[in-house]
Design an enzyme around this catalytic site. Structure first.
Site, PDB file in Angstrom:
ATOM      1  CG  ASN A   9      -1.613   1.130   1.092  1.00 52.90           C
ATOM      2  OD1 ASN A   9      -1.783   2.067   0.404  1.00 52.90           O
ATOM      3  ND2 ASN A   9      -2.364   1.251   2.482  1.00 52.90           N
ATOM      4  CD1 TRP A  10       3.839   1.260  -2.859  1.00 55.46           C
ATOM      5  CD2 TRP A  10       3.591   2.449  -4.767  1.00 55.46           C
ATOM      6  NE1 TRP A  10       4.704   0.792  -3.777  1.00 55.46           N
ATOM      7  CE2 TRP A  10       4.453   1.526  -5.072  1.00 55.46           C
ATOM      8  CE3 TRP A  10       3.248   3.134  -5.909  1.00 55.46           C
ATOM      9  CZ2 TRP A  10       5.126   1.158  -6.041  1.00 55.46           C
ATOM     10  CZ3 TRP A  10       3.946   3.066  -7.179  1.00 55.46           C
ATOM     11  CH2 TRP A  10       4.872   1.962  -7.450  1.00 55.46           C
ATOM     12  CE  LYS A  11      -0.124   3.169   4.807  1.00 54.13           C
ATOM     13  NZ  LYS A  11      -0.042   3.067   6.304  1.00 54.13           N
ATOM     14  CG  HIS A  96      -5.809   1.724   5.414  1.00 56.66           C
ATOM     15  ND1 HIS A  96      -5.399   2.771   6.331  1.00 56.66           N
ATOM     16  CD2 HIS A  96      -4.811   0.803   5.116  1.00 56.66           C
ATOM     17  CE1 HIS A  96      -4.312   2.476   6.612  1.00 56.66           C
ATOM     18  NE2 HIS A  96      -3.875   1.357   5.771  1.00 56.66           N
ATOM     19  CD  GLU A  98      -2.958   5.371   6.838  1.00 58.45           C
ATOM     20  OE1 GLU A  98      -3.000   5.376   5.529  1.00 58.45           O
ATOM     21  OE2 GLU A  98      -2.130   4.706   7.491  1.00 58.45           O
ATOM     22  CD  GLU A 168      -3.401  -2.227   7.303  1.00 57.31           C
ATOM     23  OE1 GLU A 168      -2.294  -2.859   6.598  1.00 57.31           O
ATOM     24  OE2 GLU A 168      -3.777  -1.575   7.073  1.00 57.31           O
ATOM     25  N   GLY A 174       2.689   2.260  10.968  1.00 52.28           N
ATOM     26  CA  GLY A 174       3.575   3.175  10.892  1.00 52.28           C
ATOM     27  C   GLY A 174       4.210   3.797  12.146  1.00 52.28           C
ATOM     28  CB  SER A 214       5.399  -1.752  11.975  1.00 53.54           C
ATOM     29  OG  SER A 214       4.884  -0.499  12.192  1.00 53.54           O
ATOM     30  N   GLY A 235       2.871  -1.184   4.347  1.00 56.84           N
ATOM     31  CA  GLY A 235       3.067   0.082   4.012  1.00 56.84           C
ATOM     32  C   GLY A 235       4.292   0.625   3.668  1.00 56.84           C
ATOM     33  N   GLY A 236       5.159   1.145   4.741  1.00 52.54           N
ATOM     34  CA  GLY A 236       6.478   1.737   4.502  1.00 52.54           C
ATOM     35  C   GLY A 236       7.434   0.953   3.667  1.00 52.54           C
TER      36      GLY A 236
HETATM   37  P1  13P Z   1       3.027   0.269   7.745  1.00 53.31           P
HETATM   38  O1  13P Z   1       3.713  -1.096   7.017  1.00 53.31           O
HETATM   39  O2  13P Z   1       3.785   1.382   7.229  1.00 53.31           O
HETATM   40  O3  13P Z   1       3.060   0.037   9.151  1.00 53.31           O
HETATM   41  O4  13P Z   1       1.619   0.352   7.164  1.00 53.31           O
HETATM   42  C1  13P Z   1       0.775  -0.419   7.271  1.00 53.31           C
HETATM   43  C2  13P Z   1      -0.609  -0.238   6.440  1.00 53.31           C
HETATM   44  O5  13P Z   1      -1.233   0.841   6.832  1.00 53.31           O
HETATM   45  C3  13P Z   1      -0.750  -0.939   5.253  1.00 53.31           C
HETATM   46  O6  13P Z   1      -1.981  -0.646   4.693  1.00 53.31           O
END
Ligand code: 13P
Length: 253
Positions: A9-11, A96, A98, A168, A174, A214, A235-236
């Site tokens: 997930n590149w966000k 998600h 967020e 999640e 994050g 994470s 994510g990251g």
């Molecule tokens: P991180 O891997 O950066 O913690 O993010 C997880 C995430 O929200 C994937 O959708």
């Protein structure tokens, strides 16, 4: 047999050139690491989807990070499921934390988005997760169950079988604070038991449940070794081709 998946997930990261360049690296590296029917997916911002779906071939599938809950119409600035599907994307992240937090997306809205995704042949990667407060006050099983029931448990069995679930924990996203393999397994087993109660053993056994929060090359193998964890939503670490590929490698270990 349920599919093993690592989805990135590149966000809201990477401009056009950066996205194409990272994705090209990922496709080249994933080709050598992916085994059998394991699946790699990149969920990118809308501006990337068209180019990436042409570059991905059969090695990396493409997903969006959101769609609107209506088929089409006067919704300035929005993107529909049909539009996303028409450029070759196969998946869409829904639910998600967020978007639940910053866009106030409710379970009811997410149920509508899930239905419209499925009716346009997009497969939802449906996220659920509890906050730190909910973890600490012990209400998390109840919260997770509510997200499942209101979001996706009214789907027909045929539609439900197309959904990938991602657990999640909000406190792990994050933050560098990963759920321990035991904590994650405990929740994944709970999710599978709730699916079984609704749809029966076979559907529950066939449902892919990803862990996100994470997840990185250092902890992926121990998470993926748990019997109810079928891969990750990253994510990251999906913004670095080596890290993302190493997480895919961890599916094989
Ligand atoms: P991180 O891997 O950066 O913690 O993010 C997880 C995430 O929200 C994937 O959708």
């Amino acid at each position: 047999m349920r599919k093993k998946i690592v989805a990135g997930n590149w966000k809201m990261n990477l401009d056009y050139n950066e996205g194409v360049s990272l994705f090209s690296e990922i496709v080249n590296m994933v080709k050598d690491e992916r085994q059998g029917d394991q699946l790699a997916i990149i969920c990118a911002p809308f501006i990337h989807l068209n180019s990436l779906s042409k570059l991905g071939g059969s090695d990396v599938a493409i997903g969006a990070q959101n769609i609107h809950d209506k088929e089409n119409g006067a919704y300035t600035g929005e993107i529909s499921a049909k539009m996303v599907k028409s450029i070759g994307a196969e998946y869409v992240i829904l639910g998600h934390s967020e978007r639940r937090q910053y866009q106030a997306e409710s379970d009811e809205l997410l149920a509508a988005k899930t239905k419209i995704a499925l009716s346009n042949n997009l497969k939802p990667i449906f996220c659920i997760g509890e906050t730190l407060d909910e973890r600490n006050n012990g209400s998390y099983y109840e919260i997770l169950k509510k997200q499942l029931v209101n979001g996706i448990f009214s789907l027909t069995e045929e539609d439900f079988r197309k959904v990938v679930i991602a657990y999640e924990p909000v406190w792990a996203i994050g933050t560098g604070l990963t759920a321990s393999p035991e904590q994650a397994q405990d929740i994944h087993a709970f999710i599978r038991s709730e699916i079984e109660a609704n749809y029966g053993f076979n559907v529950a056994d066939d449902t892919t449940i990803l862990y996100g929060g994470s997840c990185n090359p250092g902890n992926a193998a121990s998470l993926f070794a748990q019997k109810d964890i079928d891969g990750g939503l990253i994510g990251g670490a999906s913004l670095k081709s080596r890290d993302f590929t190493d997480i895919i490698k961890a599916l094989n270990s």
